[in-house]
Write a protein that holds these residues in place. Sequence first.
Motif, PDB file in Angstrom:
ATOM      1  N   CYS A  32      35.110  41.992  52.592  1.00 48.47           N
ATOM      2  CA  CYS A  32      34.164  40.835  53.137  1.00 48.47           C
ATOM      3  C   CYS A  32      33.485  42.512  54.342  1.00 48.47           C
ATOM      4  O   CYS A  32      33.869  43.190  54.089  1.00 48.47           O
ATOM      5  CB  CYS A  32      34.439  40.243  54.245  1.00 48.47           C
ATOM      6  SG  CYS A  32      35.555  41.205  55.473  1.00 48.47           S
ATOM      7  N   CYS A  68      34.528  44.018  56.095  1.00 45.08           N
ATOM      8  CA  CYS A  68      35.679  45.014  55.922  1.00 45.08           C
ATOM      9  C   CYS A  68      35.825  46.427  55.058  1.00 45.08           C
ATOM     10  O   CYS A  68      36.126  47.345  54.021  1.00 45.08           O
ATOM     11  CB  CYS A  68      37.005  44.119  55.052  1.00 45.08           C
ATOM     12  SG  CYS A  68      37.841  43.708  56.161  1.00 45.08           S
ATOM     13  N   CYS A  96      41.768  40.462  58.784  1.00 45.25           N
ATOM     14  CA  CYS A  96      40.840  39.657  58.257  1.00 45.25           C
ATOM     15  C   CYS A  96      41.606  38.610  57.604  1.00 45.25           C
ATOM     16  O   CYS A  96      42.442  38.672  56.884  1.00 45.25           O
ATOM     17  CB  CYS A  96      39.988  40.621  57.247  1.00 45.25           C
ATOM     18  SG  CYS A  96      38.403  39.269  55.991  1.00 45.25           S
ATOM     19  N   CYS A 135      40.683  40.574  51.196  1.00 44.53           N
ATOM     20  CA  CYS A 135      40.006  42.065  51.325  1.00 44.53           C
ATOM     21  C   CYS A 135      41.401  43.075  51.271  1.00 44.53           C
ATOM     22  O   CYS A 135      42.708  42.791  51.539  1.00 44.53           O
ATOM     23  CB  CYS A 135      39.690  42.081  52.580  1.00 44.53           C
ATOM     24  SG  CYS A 135      37.948  41.046  53.594  1.00 44.53           S
TER      25      CYS A 135
HETATM   26 ZN   LIG Z   1      37.390  40.976  55.417  1.00 43.06          ZN
END
Ligand SMILES: [Zn+2]
Length: 298
Positions: free
Chosen positions: A43, A46, A71, A75
């Motif tokens: 994302c 990240c 997160c 990820c």
């Molecule tokens: Zn993430």
Amino acid sequence: MTQPAVIRRDPPALSPLRTALELAAAGLPVLPLRRGKVPFGNCRTCAKDPRTGRAACGGRPNMKDAGPCQCPGPCHAWAAATTDPSVIASPVWASAWREAVTVAYHPGGAGLTVVDLDDTAAVTWARQTLPATRIVPTTRGEHWIYQGAMRSVNAVRDGIDIKSTMAYARWLGPGTGTTAALPDVVRALAVKEPPTVRSAPQSIAMPAWAAGERVCPHRTPTYLDRGIAMAEQRITEARSAIHATVYRAFLAVLSTHGRCGCLTEAHIARLFTAAQAKGESARHCTDAWTNARTTLGL
Ligand SMILES: [Zn+2]
Ligand SMILES: [Zn+2]
């Protein structure tokens, strides 16, 4: 009263999400793979920092560069793999599952090692070298699955990757066979040659064998001969990293036959000859042999 016609058909293939939930319930940490059979990108939080090349979030706590990332998305590839059904079925993961083409798992997280054999040659090598275990067919090769985790290393031999900790493997079905314990010969594939231990030539520890006469207590002489022939071939065919290839070949022979006492001086001479034909010095052969024995605790 009319009965609806019964239409016979195969049960529909499970969706990636359903498959993932079943695997997670069985203890395999799972993650979705998108088109191209690769993990979903991170994302925005990240994503890689273009200046450092590292995840801007610092990474998840279980990664090599441990960070604080919490997160909720899928990820960080293998590091996101989980057995938690509430994460797998969460709204953030749901959009990934809708686009997912298949499911992957983190073998090391389940205490497993996958020997990923990419082609026929690699499969042939495994059949001649590795103990039988659970086998899953892949597109062009096979996954050999062992109980026990280890460091993951790509290209340990031509067409062979080791996938265990910090790696993911595609889920291609349960396969067949009984999962065996991770053998030394697989662990040895991931071992880099340790710094050379200089030793006096006479200190090469030779097991007390009766030259050539004894039958290997757990394998046939044919099996031993094939092992030596394969090690010779592997050394002879090496195009690069001769040093490391020689060492790994020695390790493979010793991990299978180093304890049974049936390796003769003639066998060892064959291996040394193959190595010397590739430019290795006699001294290095001796050192590599000693190092391999030391590594295996022989
Ligand atoms: Zn993430
Ligand atoms: Zn992150």
